[in-house]
Design a protein around this motif. Structure first.
Motif, short mmCIF file in Angstrom:
data_model
loop_
_atom_site.label_atom_id
_atom_site.label_comp_id
_atom_site.label_asym_id
_atom_site.label_seq_id
_atom_site.Cartn_x
_atom_site.Cartn_y
_atom_site.Cartn_z
N UNK A 1 49.51 55.34 33.44
CA UNK A 1 49.48 56.76 33.78
C UNK A 1 48.98 56.97 35.21
N UNK A 2 47.94 56.22 35.59
CA UNK A 2 47.37 56.36 36.95
C UNK A 2 48.39 55.93 38.00
N UNK A 3 49.06 54.82 37.77
CA UNK A 3 50.06 54.34 38.73
C UNK A 3 51.22 55.32 38.84
N UNK A 4 51.72 55.79 37.71
CA UNK A 4 52.83 56.75 37.70
C UNK A 4 52.45 58.01 38.47
N UNK A 5 51.21 58.46 38.29
CA UNK A 5 50.77 59.68 39.00
C UNK A 5 50.64 59.41 40.50
N UNK B 1 53.11 45.95 32.83
CA UNK B 1 53.20 47.40 32.66
C UNK B 1 52.92 48.13 33.98
N UNK B 2 52.05 47.55 34.80
CA UNK B 2 51.74 48.14 36.10
C UNK B 2 52.97 48.15 36.99
N UNK B 3 53.71 47.04 37.01
CA UNK B 3 54.94 46.97 37.80
C UNK B 3 55.98 47.94 37.25
N UNK B 4 56.07 48.01 35.93
CA UNK B 4 57.01 48.93 35.29
C UNK B 4 56.72 50.37 35.69
N UNK B 5 55.41 50.69 35.87
CA UNK B 5 55.01 52.05 36.24
C UNK B 5 55.19 52.32 37.74
N UNK B 6 55.43 51.25 38.52
CA UNK B 6 55.70 51.44 39.94
C UNK B 6 54.76 50.76 40.92
N UNK B 7 53.83 49.92 40.44
CA UNK B 7 52.91 49.23 41.35
C UNK B 7 53.67 48.27 42.27
N UNK B 8 53.32 48.27 43.54
CA UNK B 8 53.95 47.39 44.53
C UNK B 8 53.09 46.17 44.84
N UNK B 9 51.77 46.29 44.55
CA UNK B 9 50.83 45.19 44.77
C UNK B 9 49.93 45.09 43.53
N UNK B 10 49.65 43.87 43.10
CA UNK B 10 48.76 43.63 41.97
C UNK B 10 47.52 42.91 42.47
N UNK B 11 46.39 43.58 42.43
CA UNK B 11 45.13 43.02 42.89
C UNK B 11 44.45 42.33 41.72
N UNK B 12 44.16 41.03 41.87
CA UNK B 12 43.56 40.22 40.81
C UNK B 12 42.14 39.86 41.23
N UNK B 13 41.18 40.76 41.03
CA UNK B 13 39.83 40.52 41.54
C UNK B 13 39.01 39.55 40.68
N UNK B 14 38.33 38.65 41.38
CA UNK B 14 37.26 37.88 40.74
C UNK B 14 36.00 38.66 41.03
N UNK B 15 35.84 39.76 40.33
CA UNK B 15 34.83 40.79 40.64
C UNK B 15 33.41 40.25 40.67
N UNK B 16 33.11 39.29 39.80
CA UNK B 16 31.75 38.77 39.73
C UNK B 16 31.59 37.43 40.44
#
Length: 388
Positions: A125-129, A158-173
């Protein structure tokens, strides 16, 4: 064969500025943003507009200033965040909205109290918006480093399907080991549906000192963007250091990757960020630390004087440093003393050098570092012995 281009996503002004005590005003951010654009970064993450009026103003001003890089604004997977970011980015030539949500079991349980299905729905929903405002939308799966790979692949599909052009894969910790993080990127490259339509991005933290290694491992395994900061500043132990990944890819050209970064501006940019944020760079910091091209051991000094590449894999000039430093200490040998003496106008014969060196050692044992003024004094004192 031409090297593949790796995009450099600089988050000095967003993640880097989250360091306690390193708050910048809008004017300081504009100076740094202008330099980052000159440096050749591909994306400048200018801030988190909804977080404060000051951050909104800065993102808006940077959007008007930047001529070459994409200007990116961070949001949560919240409609109001996205609307505010889109408004702040209105003047950007190449705007990007960076939105996302936590995906690890820890985040699902303790942060969102949500199911996996609900997280996927909120992300989509966030990506689509966001796509209703800009074409370029980057999705971050927060804490991807500790997220189950199968579920992470499903979220990314699903992110790509919604329209994401970049996928950020964080190693947050900053938890992952390089081979684990690389394997995660490889898994996503091979299992995300529609991955050919998006760029995988590394966003690694340095809690275990592995941010740079993890980012390089990510690139080797299929990522094509690195998210980093000048001097490696950022939350807790910091982020991947821009200067490190740029020079690793350049020095290891056999890997087949490079960036658009003008490396000759690295040293000066490091100083600009350090002075603006009041955050000193440790002397032994790779690439841009004050000791990165300094030599005090006699064996090393002799080698560098004869041929710089003996102990230096990077030419200092390539990162904007004038020359290597020969630091005189009690560990320095005759070659270093003769080199420094010549620099200040003394051509010593072998006999003169032997006598001066004995005086030098007595002096050096009492001082941490022998400077040019001291060398003058030592030589003048030794000349009395020569004349006698």
């Amino acid at each position: 064969m031409k090297n593949q281009k790796i995009q450099i996503f600089d988050t000095t002004l967003r993640d880097g500025e989250q360091v306690p005590g390193c708050k910048l005003n809008t004017e300081q951010k504009l100076i740094i943003a202008r330099r980052l654009d000159e440096l050749g970064v591909d994306v400048i993450e200018a801030g988190f507009p909804v977080s404060s009026p000051g951050d909104y103003t800065s993102v808006e001003a940077i959007s008007k200033l930047v001529k070459n890089a994409s200007v990116c604004a961070l949001t949560r997977a919240v409609k109001n965040d996205i609307e505010v970011a889109a408004q702040a980015l209105k003047s950007a030539k190449k705007p990007r909205i960076h939105t996302g949500i936590g995906t690890s079991d820890s985040h699902l349980k303790h942060k969102f109290n949500a199911s996996r299905e609900q997280i996927i729905e909120r992300a989509a929903e966030a990506i689509t918006y966001a796509k209703t405002f800009v074409d370029d939308v980057e999705f971050y799966a927060e804490d991807a480093g500790r997220t189950d790979n199968e579920f992470l692949a499903k979220v990314c599909s699903e992110a790509i399907k919604a329209g994401a052009t970049v996928l950020n894969i964080p190693d947050t910790t900053g938890y992952c080991l390089p081979e684990e993080y690389g394997a995660k990127i490889k898994y996503l490259k091979e299992n995300v549906i529609g991955i050919e339509r998006a760029i995988l991005s590394c966003h690694c933290h340095n809690d275990l000192g592995l941010a740079t290694a993890n980012s390089i491992s990510g690139i080797i395994n299929g990522a094509r963007q690195i998210e980093c900061t000048i001097n490696g500043i950022g939350e807790r132990a910091g982020n991947t250091a821009l200067e490190e990944v740029v020079m690793i890819l350049r020095q290891h050209s056999k890997l087949g990757f490079d960036t658009n970064i003008n490396s000759k501006l690295l040293s000066d940019t490091s100083k600009l960020v350090s002075e603006s944020m009041g955050m000193f760079v440790q002397a032994n910091k790779a690439i841009i630390g004050s000791n990165a091209f300094a030599h005090s051991s006699g064996i090393h000094q002799d080698g560098v004087i004869k041929n710089r590449e003996t102990y230096e894999i990077i030419n200092p000039a390539d990162v904007g440093v004038t020359e290597s430093s020969i630091i005189l200490t009690a560990r320095s040998g005759r070659a270093a003393l003769a080199y420094r003496a010549k620099k200040i106008g003394y051509e010593l014969t072998k006999l003169q050098l032997d006598i001066v060196y004995q005086e030098f050692l007595k002096f050096a044992d009492k001082k941490r570092e022998v400077i040019d003024q001291d060398v003058h004094r030592i030589i003048e004192m030794s000349k009395v012995g020569l004349l006698a």
